[in-house]
Design a protein around this motif. Structure first.
Motif, PDB file in Angstrom:
ATOM      1  N   TRP A 112       0.609  -1.255  -0.156  1.00 34.89           N
ATOM      2  CA  TRP A 112      -0.103   0.091  -0.037  1.00 34.89           C
ATOM      3  C   TRP A 112       0.819   1.180  -0.164  1.00 34.89           C
ATOM      4  O   TRP A 112       0.624   2.327  -0.902  1.00 34.89           O
ATOM      5  N   ASN A 115       2.673   1.387  -3.606  1.00 37.11           N
ATOM      6  CA  ASN A 115       1.781   1.512  -4.928  1.00 37.11           C
ATOM      7  C   ASN A 115       0.490   0.661  -4.620  1.00 37.11           C
ATOM      8  O   ASN A 115       0.643  -0.564  -4.822  1.00 37.11           O
ATOM      9  N   LYS A 117      -2.160  -0.123  -6.230  1.00 38.30           N
ATOM     10  CA  LYS A 117      -2.279  -0.713  -7.192  1.00 38.30           C
ATOM     11  C   LYS A 117      -1.624  -2.176  -7.269  1.00 38.30           C
ATOM     12  O   LYS A 117      -2.185  -3.229  -8.105  1.00 38.30           O
ATOM     13  N   PHE A 159       6.069  -2.433 -10.759  1.00 39.07           N
ATOM     14  CA  PHE A 159       5.158  -1.403 -10.596  1.00 39.07           C
ATOM     15  C   PHE A 159       5.574  -0.542  -9.381  1.00 39.07           C
ATOM     16  O   PHE A 159       4.883   0.650  -9.185  1.00 39.07           O
TER      17      PHE A 159
END
Length: 297
Positions: A112, A115, A117, A159
């Protein structure tokens, strides 16, 4: 503590963390800030610790069947008298659940902060691990699921440092990761466990398709792994040129291909164990290479 570390296959898990480290540096081309680096390391450690523990939690009944029939010697990177600690009643179910919950919560928190996502990847990896374990007595296609689970960490690492990476590059990297996992990790591990798996009616590639076919799949998978690795430098802003590409190719050719070919020639379970060990060092070799090129750029 040794029992809980055995539950999470700590030695193998630490080696696995090198792969997210490699792909993060590859895509970023330089070291992130020390805060991001520390958070990435802590999150990766928590994630791998949790997912490996989840494997034993979900598969405890199958592992108990294996323990009841006697445990055969494991491959060197995970060999331990405390293999299947939950099934051997070396730790309690409550203790194992608490261990998994603690590390998974840390992984979710770290994800979290890096990122949000990536949380989708974390939960997908956990769900796929459950599917993988449940397919043990159902289908040898579980090895494809294993490839997806092992790829989750590196994909999440991308990511963590690149907010919007190109999907074409991610897909190519995913294929490369799955080939390495299937040929260098999953099939050799199932080969090593073949007697235990036969006793409980497991449906693995060595048992269902036979050792000869399994060895051919290993050689093909790892051969394609090495070939696909030649494209990895294109994903990076590093200006390493042909030395960078050659170093990556040499790591795969040296660590993966010789033991794979020996396994295909001999069909010896000891060679499968050696292949597993050598393939487990592949991420560390790649991380060392990219670190050197980042430092000298």
């Amino acid at each position: 503590m040794r029992r809980f570390l055995a539950l999470s296959r700590s030695v193998h898990g630490v080696l696995d963390i090198a792969m997210p480290g490699f792909v993060a540096l590859l895509w970023l081309g330089h070291f992130p800030s020390w805060q991001v680096l520390a958070l990435c390391l802590a999150t990766a450690l928590a994630g791998y610790t949790a997912i490996y523990a989840l494997n034993d939690l979900i598969g405890v009944k199958d592992d108990q069947e294996k323990v009841a029939g006697g445990i055969t010697p494991g491959y060197a990177v995970e060999a331990s008298a405390m293999r299947y600690p939950l099934a051997q009643n070396l730790i309690s179910m409550k203790g194992a659940l608490a261990w998994f919950g603690f590390w998974f919560a840390l992984a979710v928190l770290g994800t979290w902060l890096l990122n949000p996502k990536i949380l989708l990847i974390v939960f997908a990896a956990a769900a796929l691990e459950v599917v993988y374990v449940k397919l043990l007595k159902v289908s040898w296609w579980r090895t494809v699921v294993s490839g997806l689970v092992k790829s989750a960490g590196p994909v999440a690492a991308v990511f963590a440092v690149i907010p919007a990476p190109p999907w074409s590059g991610l897909l190519g990297m995913l294929v490369w990761l799955m080939l390495w996992e299937i040929g260098g990790q999953n099939i050799p591990a199932d080969w090593n466990d073949i007697e235990e798996d036969r006793r409980i009616g497991a449906r693995t590639i060595p048992l269902v398709l036979g050792l000869r076919t399994a060895s051919v799949l290993v050689v093909i998978s790892l051969g394609l792994t090495v070939l696909a690795s030649a494209l990895l430098p294109r994903l990076s802003p590093l200006a390493g040129g042909w030395p960078f590409q050659l170093a990556i190719l040499a790591a795969g050719a040296g660590l993966l291909l010789p033991p794979a070919i020996r396994l295909a020639r001999t069909l010896d379970g000891r060679q499968a164990a050696r292949l597993f060990d050598r393939a487990s060092l592949y991420p560390l070799a790649l991380l060392t290479i990219v670190t050197v090129f980042v430092l000298i750029r």
